[in-house]
Design an enzyme around this catalytic site. Structure first.
Site, PDB file in Angstrom:
ATOM      1  N   ARG A  46      -3.833   4.055   2.142  1.00 41.86           N
ATOM      2  CA  ARG A  46      -4.489   5.162   2.855  1.00 41.86           C
ATOM      3  C   ARG A  46      -3.735   6.437   2.490  1.00 41.86           C
ATOM      4  NH1 ARG A  46      -0.272   6.925   4.535  1.00 41.86           N
ATOM      5  NH2 ARG A  46      -1.482   8.393   5.730  1.00 41.86           N
ATOM      6  N   GLY A  47      -4.299   7.565   2.956  1.00 43.06           N
ATOM      7  CA  GLY A  47      -3.750   8.854   2.517  1.00 43.06           C
ATOM      8  C   GLY A  47      -4.586   9.321   1.341  1.00 43.06           C
ATOM      9  N   ARG A  89     -14.603   5.039   2.156  1.00 45.21           N
ATOM     10  CA  ARG A  89     -14.198   5.992   3.212  1.00 45.21           C
ATOM     11  C   ARG A  89     -14.812   7.360   2.874  1.00 45.21           C
ATOM     12  NH1 ARG A  89      -8.163   5.960   5.164  1.00 45.21           N
ATOM     13  NH2 ARG A  89      -9.199   6.746   7.026  1.00 45.21           N
ATOM     14  N   GLN A 196       0.158   6.365  12.059  1.00 48.82           N
ATOM     15  CA  GLN A 196       0.738   6.657  10.735  1.00 48.82           C
ATOM     16  C   GLN A 196       2.076   7.399  10.866  1.00 48.82           C
ATOM     17  OE1 GLN A 196      -2.459   7.152  11.554  1.00 48.82           O
ATOM     18  NE2 GLN A 196      -3.834   6.889   9.820  1.00 48.82           N
ATOM     19  N   ASP A 237      -7.107  16.005   3.982  1.00 51.17           N
ATOM     20  CA  ASP A 237      -8.041  15.057   3.353  1.00 51.17           C
ATOM     21  C   ASP A 237      -9.149  15.766   2.602  1.00 51.17           C
ATOM     22  OD1 ASP A 237      -6.778  13.543   5.787  1.00 51.17           O
ATOM     23  OD2 ASP A 237      -7.410  12.089   4.275  1.00 51.17           O
ATOM     24  N   ASN A 247      -8.030  16.977   8.365  1.00 47.55           N
ATOM     25  CA  ASN A 247      -6.845  16.116   8.287  1.00 47.55           C
ATOM     26  C   ASN A 247      -6.905  15.169   9.483  1.00 47.55           C
ATOM     27  OD1 ASN A 247      -4.355  15.389   6.921  1.00 47.55           O
ATOM     28  ND2 ASN A 247      -3.283  16.214   8.706  1.00 47.55           N
TER      29      ASN A 247
HETATM   30  O1  MRU Z   1      -6.657   7.723   7.702  1.00 50.65           O
HETATM   31  P1  MRU Z   1      -5.568   8.066   6.724  1.00 50.65           P
HETATM   32  O2  MRU Z   1      -4.264   7.432   7.060  1.00 50.65           O
HETATM   33  O3  MRU Z   1      -5.995   7.813   5.302  1.00 50.65           O
HETATM   34  O4  MRU Z   1      -5.391   9.631   6.902  1.00 50.65           O
HETATM   35  C1  MRU Z   1      -4.405  10.284   6.149  1.00 50.65           C
HETATM   36  C2  MRU Z   1      -4.231  11.702   6.487  1.00 50.65           C
HETATM   37  O5  MRU Z   1      -4.926  12.255   7.312  1.00 50.65           O
HETATM   38  C3  MRU Z   1      -3.203  12.444   5.701  1.00 50.65           C
HETATM   39  O6  MRU Z   1      -2.613  13.450   6.476  1.00 50.65           O
HETATM   40  C4  MRU Z   1      -3.893  13.090   4.479  1.00 50.65           C
HETATM   41  O7  MRU Z   1      -4.582  12.126   3.752  1.00 50.65           O
HETATM   42  C5  MRU Z   1      -2.930  13.769   3.600  1.00 50.65           C
HETATM   43  S1  MRU Z   1      -2.043  12.586   2.650  1.00 50.65           S
HETATM   44  C6  MRU Z   1      -1.050  13.334   1.524  1.00 50.65           C
END
Ligand code: MRU
Length: 347
Positions: A46-47, A89, A196, A237, A247
């Site tokens: 994820r991220g 996603r 997270q 994101d 985000n």
């Molecule tokens: O749902 P996730 O864990 O994929 O969400 C991640 C985030 O919101 C992060 O802050 C974003 O992707 C930036 S990662 C460098």
């Protein structure tokens, strides 16, 4: 050395299972695109940037396994592979960016043999992964001067090495500031419901010797009111053309709090996160995830059966609350529209 969450070795994609951190460090192996798609969907990986890197390898695996007789017959099934990966996603635009780049690469090399094309696509996935870490280091160098000496920094979610090809976006800036001896403390919001912040940000910073203190999401305002935070830095994101930033859910609340307390609120994100096709934040699709993430922690039920539950995974911070956006082409400030256009052109 920060962790790399995605490692390719001899035809196998190894990804650390981020659902199990920090209790277990388990590496899962993937050899086909369906598996990679499932890993993205279920948040093994994820991220935003990490999702892009994983999807690029997924596309390369899908390409490798296409049994086309000639190059023309390759393209329709390759499109299908990319569609499956794209459906995992909706919010992080890096996923679509990486798949578009893989498709463009495939089109560019129409003149090659099938086996050459498959090799080229794998090489492109390697390149996306390699570039991502390099980009984060460059962002770190651009962002570091914004961080004051002795900084107490608040961050939300995980925009670290785990969320990228390595080093991190927001945490890349934190790492650069730490290397410059400027970081007194990083406060990590736990980031309900997927945690997270507590599971991933606290884990990777602590492992790398960066001072970190965990707080519940609802403690950020109190710490700010006590003068215990100097600035906020988060990842993204998807950043719309006008600078509105999607985000992790809760980021908007932190931005409002930062404004109330007169604190700078920085976003660090690569150009691949900037989506000029999306004019403003209202057009960004927000993923709604399973209610169970809110009602349970693991197997433990925290809420009664039968109630309504909402679980939007992201929110949008309006650009007026953003002090600056740190990219690998430099720091963009308001007015964001021309600034973001300019850095995208340079990229
Ligand atoms: O749902 P996730 O864990 O994929 O969400 C991640 C985030 O919101 C992060 O802050 C974003 O992707 C930036 S990662 C460098």
């Amino acid at each position: 050395m920060s962790i790399k969450p995605i490692v390719y070795k001899d035809g196998i994609l190894l990804m650390i299972d981020q659902r199990l951190l920090p209790v277990q460090e388990t590496w899962l192996e993937y050899t086909d695109y369906q598996g990679v798609a499932e890993a993205i969907r279920t948040m093994v990986v994820r991220g935003a940037p990490a999702i892009g890197v994983a999807a690029a390898y997924g596309a390369a695996f899908g390409a490798r396994d296409i049994a086309a007789v000639d190059i023309e017959a390759f393209y329709p099934p390759f499109e299908k592979v990319c569609d499956v990966l794209a459906a995992t996603r909706p919010t992080a635009v890096n996923l679509f960016w990486a798949l578009d780049r893989m498709k463009a690469c495939a089109r560019r090399h129409k003149g090659k043999t099938l086996s050459e094309l498959k090799q080229i696509l794998l090489a492109e996935a390697h390149e996306i992964a390699r570039e991502d870490e390099q980009i984060n280091r460059t962002m770190g160098a651009y962002g570091e001067p914004l961080i004051p000496a002795g900084a107490r920094i608040l961050t939300h979610c995980n925009a670290g090495a785990l969320a990228t090809g390595g080093y991190g976006t927001a945490l890349g800036v934190v790492r650069a500031a730490h290397e410059a001896g400027k970081v007194a403390m990083v406060y990590a919001d736990e980031t309900r419901p997927f945690l997270q912040g507590s599971r991933l940000t606290a884990w990777e910073l602590h492992k790398d010797g960066v001072p970190v203190t965990l707080i519940c999401d609802n403690m950020a305002g109190y710490l700010m009111s006590q003068g215990e935070i100097d600035c906020v830095i988060v990842g993204a994101d998807r950043i719309a053309a006008n600078g509105d930033t999607a985000n992790k859910i809760g980021t908007y609340s932190v931005a409002v709090l930062a404004r109330e307390h007169g604190l700078p609120f920085y976003v660090a994100a690569p150009l691949s996160t900037i989506d000029l096709e999306t004019p403003d934040g209202s057009q960004i699709p927000i993923e709604e995830r399973d209610r169970r993430e809110v009602t349970h922690v693991g197997d433990r039920q925290l809420a009664p059966e039968g109630i309504g539950v909402r679980n939007p995974a992201f929110d949008v911070t309006p650009s007026r609350l953003v002090s600056a956006i740190i990219t690998e082409k430099g720091v963009v400030t308001a007015p964001y529209e021309p600034g973001l256009k300019q850095v995208k052109k340079e990229g």
